[in-house]
Write an enzyme that holds these catalytic residues in place. Structure first.
Site, PDB file in Angstrom:
ATOM      1  N   LYS A   2      11.185   2.728   0.186  1.00 49.24           N
ATOM      2  CA  LYS A   2      11.197   4.157  -0.122  1.00 49.24           C
ATOM      3  C   LYS A   2      11.408   4.413  -1.618  1.00 49.24           C
ATOM      4  O   LYS A   2      12.113   3.666  -2.289  1.00 49.24           O
ATOM      5  CB  LYS A   2      12.323   4.858   0.667  1.00 49.24           C
ATOM      6  CG  LYS A   2      12.106   4.883   2.167  1.00 49.24           C
ATOM      7  CD  LYS A   2      10.848   5.625   2.503  1.00 49.24           C
ATOM      8  CE  LYS A   2      10.832   6.527   3.685  1.00 49.24           C
ATOM      9  NZ  LYS A   2      11.832   7.363   4.101  1.00 49.24           N
TER      10      LYS A   2
ATOM     11  N   CYS B 287      18.459  45.884 -13.025  1.00 49.77           N
ATOM     12  CA  CYS B 287      18.566  47.348 -12.921  1.00 49.77           C
ATOM     13  C   CYS B 287      19.807  47.912 -13.586  1.00 49.77           C
ATOM     14  O   CYS B 287      19.992  49.119 -13.625  1.00 49.77           O
ATOM     15  CB  CYS B 287      18.529  47.785 -11.456  1.00 49.77           C
ATOM     16  SG  CYS B 287      20.022  47.359 -10.545  1.00 49.77           S
TER      17      CYS B 287
ATOM     18  N   GLU C 246       0.868  -1.183   0.000  1.00 43.01           N
ATOM     19  CA  GLU C 246       0.000   0.000   0.000  1.00 43.01           C
ATOM     20  C   GLU C 246       0.900   1.226   0.000  1.00 43.01           C
ATOM     21  O   GLU C 246       2.060   1.145   0.410  1.00 43.01           O
ATOM     22  CB  GLU C 246      -0.894   0.012   1.240  1.00 43.01           C
ATOM     23  CG  GLU C 246      -0.124   0.187   2.527  1.00 43.01           C
ATOM     24  CD  GLU C 246      -0.916  -0.229   3.768  1.00 43.01           C
ATOM     25  OE1 GLU C 246      -1.738   0.561   4.206  1.00 43.01           O
ATOM     26  OE2 GLU C 246      -0.681  -1.352   4.267  1.00 43.01           O
TER      27      GLU C 246
ATOM     28  N   ASP D 142       2.556  10.423   3.003  1.00 40.25           N
ATOM     29  CA  ASP D 142       3.460  11.374   3.641  1.00 40.25           C
ATOM     30  C   ASP D 142       2.660  12.350   4.489  1.00 40.25           C
ATOM     31  O   ASP D 142       2.376  13.469   4.085  1.00 40.25           O
ATOM     32  CB  ASP D 142       4.261  12.106   2.557  1.00 40.25           C
ATOM     33  CG  ASP D 142       5.556  12.650   3.115  1.00 40.25           C
ATOM     34  OD1 ASP D 142       5.844  12.395   4.302  1.00 40.25           O
ATOM     35  OD2 ASP D 142       6.277  13.322   2.366  1.00 40.25           O
TER      36      ASP D 142
ATOM     37  N   CYS E  81      24.244  42.367  -6.940  1.00 37.15           N
ATOM     38  CA  CYS E  81      23.901  43.659  -7.527  1.00 37.15           C
ATOM     39  C   CYS E  81      24.118  44.731  -6.475  1.00 37.15           C
ATOM     40  O   CYS E  81      23.753  44.556  -5.314  1.00 37.15           O
ATOM     41  CB  CYS E  81      22.439  43.627  -7.961  1.00 37.15           C
ATOM     42  SG  CYS E  81      21.745  45.259  -8.236  1.00 37.15           S
TER      43      CYS E  81
ATOM     44  N   TYR F 125      -5.109   2.586   8.366  1.00 41.36           N
ATOM     45  CA  TYR F 125      -4.350   1.450   7.844  1.00 41.36           C
ATOM     46  C   TYR F 125      -3.847   0.500   8.927  1.00 41.36           C
ATOM     47  O   TYR F 125      -3.161  -0.472   8.633  1.00 41.36           O
ATOM     48  CB  TYR F 125      -3.174   1.921   6.988  1.00 41.36           C
ATOM     49  CG  TYR F 125      -2.250   2.910   7.662  1.00 41.36           C
ATOM     50  CD1 TYR F 125      -1.514   2.570   8.786  1.00 41.36           C
ATOM     51  CD2 TYR F 125      -2.109   4.206   7.159  1.00 41.36           C
ATOM     52  CE1 TYR F 125      -0.677   3.471   9.406  1.00 41.36           C
ATOM     53  CE2 TYR F 125      -1.265   5.117   7.774  1.00 41.36           C
ATOM     54  CZ  TYR F 125      -0.550   4.742   8.902  1.00 41.36           C
ATOM     55  OH  TYR F 125       0.270   5.630   9.520  1.00 41.36           O
TER      56      TYR F 125
ATOM     57  N   CYS G 186      23.688  43.843 -13.180  1.00 39.64           N
ATOM     58  CA  CYS G 186      22.441  43.241 -12.743  1.00 39.64           C
ATOM     59  C   CYS G 186      21.432  43.243 -13.887  1.00 39.64           C
ATOM     60  O   CYS G 186      21.199  44.287 -14.490  1.00 39.64           O
ATOM     61  CB  CYS G 186      21.894  44.035 -11.555  1.00 39.64           C
ATOM     62  SG  CYS G 186      20.230  43.538 -11.105  1.00 39.64           S
TER      63      CYS G 186
ATOM     64  N   CYS H 284      16.973  48.813  -7.469  1.00 50.33           N
ATOM     65  CA  CYS H 284      16.850  47.599  -8.274  1.00 50.33           C
ATOM     66  C   CYS H 284      15.458  47.010  -8.046  1.00 50.33           C
ATOM     67  O   CYS H 284      15.106  46.693  -6.910  1.00 50.33           O
ATOM     68  CB  CYS H 284      17.932  46.605  -7.855  1.00 50.33           C
ATOM     69  SG  CYS H 284      17.761  45.016  -8.683  1.00 50.33           S
TER      70      CYS H 284
ATOM     71  N   LYS I 165       2.845   4.496   1.078  1.00 46.83           N
ATOM     72  CA  LYS I 165       3.252   5.123   2.337  1.00 46.83           C
ATOM     73  C   LYS I 165       2.897   6.597   2.220  1.00 46.83           C
ATOM     74  O   LYS I 165       3.471   7.332   1.418  1.00 46.83           O
ATOM     75  CB  LYS I 165       4.753   4.953   2.560  1.00 46.83           C
ATOM     76  CG  LYS I 165       5.218   5.523   3.886  1.00 46.83           C
ATOM     77  CD  LYS I 165       6.627   5.053   4.206  1.00 46.83           C
ATOM     78  CE  LYS I 165       7.001   5.348   5.645  1.00 46.83           C
ATOM     79  NZ  LYS I 165       7.051   6.772   5.959  1.00 46.83           N
TER      80      LYS I 165
HETATM   81  S1  IVH Z   1       1.998   1.013   9.065  1.00 42.63           S
HETATM   82  C1  IVH Z   1       3.938  -0.557  13.061  1.00 42.63           C
HETATM   83  N1  IVH Z   1       1.173   1.978   6.788  1.00 42.63           N
HETATM   84  O1  IVH Z   1       4.984   5.777   8.212  1.00 42.63           O
HETATM   85  C2  IVH Z   1       3.897   0.171  11.779  1.00 42.63           C
HETATM   86  N2  IVH Z   1       2.490   3.365   8.172  1.00 42.63           N
HETATM   87  O2  IVH Z   1       7.738   5.224   8.977  1.00 42.63           O
HETATM   88  C3  IVH Z   1       2.650   0.923  11.597  1.00 42.63           C
HETATM   89  N3  IVH Z   1       2.837   5.616   7.265  1.00 42.63           N
HETATM   90  O3  IVH Z   1       4.513   5.971  11.660  1.00 42.63           O
HETATM   91  C4  IVH Z   1       2.676   1.788  10.443  1.00 42.63           C
HETATM   92  N4  IVH Z   1       1.688   5.334   5.421  1.00 42.63           N
HETATM   93  O4  IVH Z   1       3.013   7.425  10.161  1.00 42.63           O
HETATM   94  C5  IVH Z   1       1.884   2.208   7.902  1.00 42.63           C
HETATM   95  N5  IVH Z   1       0.347   2.729   4.756  1.00 42.63           N
HETATM   96  C6  IVH Z   1       1.033   2.940   5.864  1.00 42.63           C
HETATM   97  C7  IVH Z   1       1.642   4.180   6.111  1.00 42.63           C
HETATM   98  C8  IVH Z   1       2.371   4.348   7.277  1.00 42.63           C
HETATM   99  C9  IVH Z   1       2.392   6.178   6.136  1.00 42.63           C
HETATM  100  C10 IVH Z   1       3.685   6.274   8.250  1.00 42.63           C
HETATM  101  C11 IVH Z   1       3.213   6.125   9.661  1.00 42.63           C
HETATM  102  C12 IVH Z   1       4.358   5.486  10.380  1.00 42.63           C
HETATM  103  C13 IVH Z   1       5.506   5.837   9.501  1.00 42.63           C
HETATM  104  C14 IVH Z   1       6.617   4.849   9.664  1.00 42.63           C
END
Ligand code: IVH
Length: 703
Positions: free
Chosen positions: A326, A423, A126, A130, A443, A238, A420, A449, A128
């Site tokens: 990542k 100016c 799934e 941000d 400048c 999640y 510059c 300017c 991650k």
């Molecule tokens: S599972 C025990 N699922 O990433 C682990 N975390 O680097 C529970 N995060 O603290 C986390 N998307 O804030 C999980 N699909 C996802 C996520 C996710 C973002 C974040 C979360 C976590 C951090 C870990």
């Protein structure tokens, strides 16, 4: 520095020191990220620190520190919110950076569980997200409390704020939920909402957010839930923490249940039956990333069977049953169409690469910085070249290299202009006391300017200077474009100048109206009385920033005395005033030189005369004499938790301390917060007293 040595080449002693350094740096970075919502390094740089720490720990296991960063997540909670202890700690995830890392993860899982070759291991993938994690506790299906992660053990009570999110159900739908269940997930802001929020922040003259994650964190941690309610915060569920009874056998089943109870779950969540399929999902998400409408920074893999998750358990800060794959720093190759010169507020000329637009990591990039003329020379980059660019995290895209340096018919090497482009004033590279040439070209035009004028005007009204409410970058640009505000004094003549220029009154302008026009005029009037230090800082004179300005204001107290000294020094460099200015502890020759140069320019003289007609400069505060820090030179480094850097400086200065930006033999105290690096090291080497922020606060508390 040991930080540059390969792990394999470290001696034991170097490794020990390096682990100590990494522990401090990671702690500081965590504080910046989790407590201040204001990270000072990119995610990639942070990951690199953690990776290096882990690598050294595995090469020298006996050197692992008791406060090892690999055993902790995050940092202490910010004051102001109640604290909530998590029943089950909110942990972090280990990272995978390559396909091999993912294979290793799957192998480890198999090995740990003692599974035979043929036994399938289902693993989910799934995005991650941000954002920031949030824990929601429901009792009998009703929301009881909401908490941030905090340090993983204790988080902040954000219940009132979380209730305002439409993705957070007050009552769970459906059935089958345990009597007590803690649902976890990620709070985030969509890309469009983020852009609109920042536009509104800018229009209101407020600081914009660096990225959606900070905006989400800022939104959730408002003191006033009504403000949170106005923020477009969203939530994906999640995971879960404490529960009175199990409610599923697999991750897939659990996520399905969460959706049935009314939570938003991610539709890209899917179970896979092998590493190849996971990696295909990963690549697919990279493809989709740009179109998702929210920021993701990787893919999370989780072992599907919950009984297996249970058996796998946790190692220090992260579960053995999950890993975050990542996304790499995104690179792309495109054509360099032109090199433009941008002129900043202080007049520095920055070459900017104009690129054939290209999508990099989900964002269309058409500009990249080239930093300065030395960088252009180093890269030997020329208009028409194919260049590789990189975008990592939130940083401005960079040009990495020319991919076709041997191409026939390349254009001539780029020549940095010596005037510059805005100016026409001369643009020079300053030479410092030691004869070293500045890499930047600047400048010399100052306020005449136009590029510097709007930037300088924005600085003049900004938070650190006059701090005029409702007068932000957008308004300054508008007034400047219409020729109404071209110099600082014009701000105080706003209504008259609008009329003289033949415009209708401000209250009829789009985006203003009676109320906000009235408020703006009142806010401007209020700042006709301005503190010495803020006013001086606002002038944007080179080498005369906030610290220096405050120092002058405390030393001279009266603006008139100070300015008379500057003018006298300008007219007679041998005189006592020159002496008086340069002999102030903490004031360098560069600042005095810049002040004199400023005061020598006729257009600045006119500006100052006009400003003095409009404004009253309030006396600076002389230092309190008895304070134990008075007369001491203090340096702040790293990030601070209890107060902002500006607040800390202001408080120290008001107690009579001198705040300096760099550590030297004359430094008395270094206050080191998380993220402290070279300054901390230097202070330790010089035997300077080093304090934590808490110790510093203790010292000045009674003052
Ligand atoms: S599972 C025990 N699922 O990433 C682990 N975390 O680097 C529970 N995060 O603290 C986390 N998307 O804030 C999980 N699909 C996802 C996520 C996710 C973002 C974040 C979360 C976590 C951090 C870990």
């Amino acid at each position: 520095m040991n930080g540059d040595i390969e792990v394999e080449a470290l001696t034991e002693d170097q490794a020990r020191k390096e682990l100590a350094r990494l522990a401090t740096e990671i702690k500081l970075a965590d504080a910046a990220y989790y407590t201040e919502d204001d990270p000072h390094m990119t995610d990639a740089a942070y990951d690199a620190l953690r990776q290096r720490n882990l690598a050294i720990e595995s090469a020298f296991p006996h050197l692992k520190r008791s406060d090892s960063p690999s055993d902790s997540v995050g940092v202490i909670v910010k004051d102001g919110f109640g604290k909530i202890e998590h029943g089950v700690p909110m942990l972090s995830l280990d990272n995978a950076f390559s396909d091999e890392d993912v294979q290793d993860f799957a192998d480890r899982v198999r090995r740990f569980l003692g599974l035979s070759e043929g036994e399938p291991v289902i693993i989910t993938a799934e995005p991650k997200i941000d954002g920031l994690s949030l824990s929601l506790t429901y009792e009998k299906g009703v929301l009881q409390q909401a908490a941030t992660r905090g340090d993983g053990r204790v988080g902040e009570d954000v219940t009132a704020n979380a209730r305002t999110l439409s993705d957070v159900p007050d009552k769970l739908a459906g059935s089958g939920w345990p009597d007590r269940i803690e649902v976890r997930g990620e709070v985030y802001i969509g890309a469009d909402d983020f852009a609109a929020l920042n536009e509104a922040e800018e229009a209101a003259g407020r600081k914009t957010y660096m990225n959606p994650r900070n905006a989400a964190a800022g939104g959730l941690r408002q003191k006033d839930p009504a403000i949170t309610a106005q923020r477009p915060l969203k939530f994906f569920a999640y995971a879960w923490g404490e529960m009175s009874a199990p409610f599923a056998d697999t991750q897939t089943g659990a996520v399905k249940a969460l959706a049935e109870w009314g939570f938003a779950t991610n539709d890209l969540f899917k179970a896979h039956d092998g590493v190849a399929s996971l990696l295909a999902a990963y690549r697919d998400m990279i493809e989709r990333r740009a179109g998702l409408g929210y920021d993701i920074d990787g893919v999370v893999y989780k072992v599907d069977r919950l009984d297996w998750q249970e058996r796998l358990g946790f190692v220090s800060r992260a579960p053995r049953w999950a890993i975050a794959h990542k996304f790499p720093a995104e690179k792309a190759i495109t054509t360099l169409e032109a090199i433009d010169i941008q002129v900043g507020r202080t007049g520095s000329l920055t070459p900017v690469a104009r690129l054939a637009p290209i999508t990099v990591g989900g964002v269309v990039v058409s500009n990249a910085t080239l930093h300065n003329e030395e960088e252009i020379e180093r890269l030997d980059v020329r208009v028409g070249d194919q260049v590789e660019i990189q975008r990592a995290g939130d940083v401005i895209p960079q040009v990495l290299r020319v991919t076709d340096p041997d191409r026939a018919g390349r254009s001539a090497p780029f020549e940095m202009p010596h005037v510059c482009p805005e100016c026409g004033s001369e643009a020079v590279r300053e030479v410092d006391d030691k004869g070293k040439e500045d890499v930047r070209r600047r400048c010399t035009g100052g306020l005449i300017c136009p590029a510097q004028a709007t930037e300088r005007l924005k600085h003049f009204v900004s938070r650190k200077a006059l701090d005029i409410d409702g007068l932000g970058a957008k308004q300054i640009e508008l007034f400047h474009e219409r020729g109404i505000v071209k110099a600082p004094q014009h701000i105080f003549q706003l209504e008259r100048r609008i009329a003289e220029a033949g415009f209708d009154p401000l209250s009829t302008w789009e985006g203003f109206g009676d109320v906000s026009a009235g408020k703006l005029i009142a806010a401007i009037d209020e700042k006709r009385n301005a503190p010495f230090g803020r006013f001086l800082n606002g002038l944007g004179i080179r080498h005369v920033g906030q610290t220096t300005s405050d120092l002058f204001s405390r030393t001279f107290v009266k603006w008139q005395d100070f300015w008379a000294a500057v003018e006298a020094a300008r007219d007679n460099p041998e005189g006592p005033e020159e002496q008086a200015l340069t002999s102030i502890d903490g004031i360098g020759g560069a600042a005095v030189g810049a002040l004199k140069a400023f005061a020598s320019e006729p257009h600045n003289q006119d500006m100052m005369a006009e400003l003095m007609q409009e404004m009253t400069i309030l006396d600076g505060e002389p230092p309190a004499s008895e304070s134990p820090v008075s007369g001491k030179t203090v340096v702040f480094t790293g990030s601070l938790e209890a107060m902002t850097r500006d607040e800390a400086k202001a408080r120290a200065t008001s107690l009579g301390a001198k705040v300096s930006g760099s550590v030297s033999g004359r430094t008395d105290i270094l206050v080191a917060g998380p993220g402290a690096g070279s300054k901390l090291k230097k202070a330790q080497d010089l035997g300077v007293t080093v304090m934590t922020e808490a110790e510093w606060i203790e010292l000045i508390r009674a003052l």
